[in-house]
Scaffold this active site. Structure first.
Site, mmCIF file in Angstrom:
data_model
loop_
_atom_site.group_PDB
_atom_site.id
_atom_site.type_symbol
_atom_site.label_atom_id
_atom_site.label_comp_id
_atom_site.label_asym_id
_atom_site.label_seq_id
_atom_site.Cartn_x
_atom_site.Cartn_y
_atom_site.Cartn_z
ATOM 1 N N GLU A 1 -1.790 -9.042 3.321
ATOM 2 C CA GLU A 1 -1.856 -9.515 5.045
ATOM 3 C C GLU A 1 -3.555 -10.191 5.510
ATOM 4 O O GLU A 1 -3.217 -10.795 6.361
ATOM 5 C CB GLU A 1 -0.988 -8.926 5.854
ATOM 6 C CG GLU A 1 -1.394 -7.690 5.956
ATOM 7 C CD GLU A 1 -1.574 -6.606 5.415
ATOM 8 O OE1 GLU A 1 -1.476 -6.474 3.511
ATOM 9 O OE2 GLU A 1 -1.446 -4.989 5.040
ATOM 10 N N HIS B 1 -3.376 -5.226 0.451
ATOM 11 C CA HIS B 1 -2.706 -5.661 1.388
ATOM 12 C C HIS B 1 -3.421 -7.146 1.624
ATOM 13 O O HIS B 1 -3.759 -7.257 2.064
ATOM 14 C CB HIS B 1 -3.725 -4.815 2.814
ATOM 15 C CG HIS B 1 -3.428 -3.762 3.114
ATOM 16 N ND1 HIS B 1 -2.855 -2.839 3.548
ATOM 17 C CD2 HIS B 1 -4.452 -2.076 1.989
ATOM 18 C CE1 HIS B 1 -2.996 -2.000 3.805
ATOM 19 N NE2 HIS B 1 -3.405 -1.536 3.121
ATOM 20 N N CYS C 1 0.364 -1.212 0.118
ATOM 21 C CA CYS C 1 -0.557 -0.073 0.197
ATOM 22 C C CYS C 1 1.386 0.874 0.412
ATOM 23 O O CYS C 1 1.378 1.327 -0.484
ATOM 24 C CB CYS C 1 -1.027 -0.119 1.123
ATOM 25 S SG CYS C 1 -2.146 1.070 0.206
HETATM 26 N N1 GLN Z 1 -2.395 7.060 2.355
HETATM 27 C C1 GLN Z 1 -2.163 5.363 1.662
HETATM 28 C C2 GLN Z 1 -3.499 5.916 0.720
HETATM 29 O O1 GLN Z 1 -4.606 6.304 1.241
HETATM 30 C C3 GLN Z 1 -1.363 4.206 1.423
HETATM 31 C C4 GLN Z 1 -2.738 4.282 2.383
HETATM 32 C C5 GLN Z 1 -2.609 2.667 3.024
HETATM 33 O O2 GLN Z 1 -1.222 2.282 3.236
HETATM 34 N N2 GLN Z 1 -3.092 2.149 3.471
HETATM 35 O O3 GLN Z 1 -3.800 5.839 -0.570
#
Ligand code: GLN
Length: 541
Positions: free
Chosen positions: A517, A515, A389
């Site tokens: 995970e 994600h 992410c």
């Molecule tokens: N801050 C980034 C976004 O909103 C990544 C979010 C995250 O790592 N969950 O796109």
């Protein structure tokens, strides 16, 4: 999994906690669920959190550890991660309820006039709404067992309506309802004695609220003798074989076996009037644990993030790495690096021993420069690297700055005026003003390019993974990145959003907008983590 669904009426098990918090109610609930599931029953687990927030999505990790995300896009308590890792079945928004949601729904009904002029009160209106949510999973999805974990500790002001609902349900459901109460038995070293008084008090407190627990689970750091267990049984009106001890074990995944040895599942079956039958083998589970025990060599993974000092901030990542290491027959040697402390100058020295580096997700500017430094080190030294992410977004930014020469390239999250918006707000996010539950959340499809590292990991081109973000790779720059060696190898088939980037020239350098995970369980580890850890091991050789 063979679902019997033979139970005529759903059985409801409540897990409450006493004495102190952090005893691991979630692990006990998940372990009991696992034991019942291994007997062929259809089991689900839900968590009721007594806080006023609608969900933990707006809470920072200092408050609440990791925010877990369900397939249907609900930002949830991290205990749901344990439920999924143990039971290997997805949870949904129905598996995590907060006081905020209960009140919101009652107030909405009141505004619609549903209460027909009645005074709306905690009892019965709030408790009825709690009870409706407890039963929803049983009636709608026909589970044999619904295990409900009540957050907080008995005696907390805010958990009172939940405890009252449990009291009412025990009365209504009779044998179909069981209360498991988790307490702590401290060992006083100076006196060389265990103390059961806190447990007795905690049970008394439950009894004062009208609940007689059926099963007690005593958390302890050392083995408790049968005499102690019998004493607790006597003082607390609980049958002797229903007093179970849960001693500290090296891994949470051993807890189901600890409970099975003491026949906790049999006690539950007997109390709910079900046939006990033979003890299940738990073959996959035991194989996993055997692999863990037998692994001698280690794999060193460095996790770079700004919340590394918090035990629970990257819970699902930690567990996914552990599972991936075990399936690669290695012990996980996880090293945590605070991203605020890494610089271009010290990155090589700091990270030199790592076989693989993982760049964590996150929000905001703090610590981001350290992530760039770690990524530059990994890229230039060809160390296997997984960006998740924000970690993936940082991969893109670092590449833009260092390889494409786009000075001050950034995400508009960090710098709205950057000359190169290589990561930018998603179109559908531009008019969002409400912060709660408004990100791109939950499961989205992704099509992977054949021949890519990520395709080789999953060994298929169509995958679905969970998301939690507002910003995205800016496709206007796609050609420039690809020409310079960073390929976009995973895209969403509907929106065309870039979900995966990688540098094919390197051994294993992959960034994912999603994600992985959130989707890794004991019997079904996430292929991307398995592949990343394998690359780290190969790198070591
Ligand atoms: N801050 C980034 C976004 O909103 C990544 C979010 C995250 O790592 N969950 O796109």
């Amino acid at each position: 999994m063979l679902f019997r669904s033979i139970v005529a009426d759903t059985k409801y098990i409540f897990v409450t906690g006493g004495v102190v918090s952090s005893l691991g109610k979630g692990i006990i609930a998940a372990s009991l669920g696992k034991l019942l599931q291994a007997r062929g029953y259809k089991v689900t687990i839900q968590k009721f959190d007594p806080y006023i927030n609608i969900d933990p999505g707006t809470l920072n990790p200092y408050e609440h550890g990791e925010c877990y995300v369900t397939v249907d896009g609900h930002e949830a308590d991290l205990d749901l991660g344990h439920y999924e890792r143990f039971l290997n079945i997805p949870t949904t928004r129905a598996n995590n309820i907060t006081t905020g949601r209960i009140y919101q729904s009652v107030i909405d009904k009141e505004r619609k006039g549903d209460y027909l002029g009645k005074t709306v009160q905690v009892v019965p209106h709030i408790t009825d709404e709690i009870k409706r949510n407890v039963k929803l999973l049983g009636t709608k999805y026909k589970y044999d067992f619904v295990i409900t974990e009540i957050g907080g500790t008995v005696g907390d002001i805010e958990s009172l309506p939940y405890i009252e609902s449990v009291r009412q349900l025990k009365w209504e459901l009779g044998r179909n309802c069981v209360c498991v109460h988790l307490t702590y038995v401290p060992y006083i070293a100076a006196a060389k004695e265990f103390k059961t008084k806190p447990t007795q008090h905690s049970v008394k407190q439950l009894q004062e609220l009208g609940i007689q627990p059926d099963v007690l689970v005593l958390r302890t750091e050392r083995e408790l003798s049968q005499t102690i267990l019998n004493k607790v049984a006597l003082f607390c009106n609980v049958e002797k074989d229903a007093v179970i001890q849960s001693i500290d074990v090296p891994t949470i995944y051993e807890v189901p076996l600890v409970l099975q040895r003491q026949k906790m599942d049999e006690v539950i079956l007997r109390k709910t009037g079900l046939e006990v039958g033979p003890t299940p083998e738990m073959k996959n589970w035991n194989e996993f644990l055997a692999k863990k025990t037998n692994a001698t060599e280690t794999v060193k993974i460095g996790l770079v993030g700004k919340y590394v000092e918090l035990q629970d901030a990257y819970k699902s990542i930690d567990e996914s790495l552990l599972q991936a290491a075990i399936y690669n027959d290695r012990k996980l040697d996880l090293h945590l690096f605070h991203s605020e402390k890494i610089t271009d100058e010290n990155a090589a020295e700091t990270l030199k021993d790592m076989d693989g580096i993982l760049i964590a997700p996150g929000f905001g500017q703090r610590g981001i420069e350290g992530k760039f430094s770690a990524l530059k080190y990994a890229r230039e030294n060809d160390v296997p690297c997984l960006g998740i992410c924000l970690g993936m977004q940082c991969m893109v930014i670092e590449f833009a700055r260092d390889v494409l020469g786009m000075k001050d390239a950034n995400s508009t999250e960090m710098d709205p005026h950057t000359p190169y918006k290589v990561i930018d707000l998603m179109e559908e996010q531009k008019n969002v003003t409400n912060m709660g539950g408004s990100m791109r959340l939950g499961g989205y499809d992704c099509v992977l390019e054949k021949g890519s590292k990520v395709f080789d990991a999953y060994f298929k081109s169509h995958i679905q993974e969970r998301h939690r973000h507002r910003f995205e790779f800016n496709s206007e720059y796609r050609d420039k990145f690809e020409a310079a060696g960073m390929k976009c190898v995973g895209t969403n088939p509907e929106s065309g959003l870039v979900e995966v980037v990688e540098i094919p020239e390197l051994k294993w350098f992959v960034g994912v907008q999603y994600h992985p995970e959130y989707n890794s369980t004991v019997v079904n580890p996430n292929p991307l983590f398995v592949s990343f850890v394998k690359a780290a091991i190969d790198n070591k050789k």
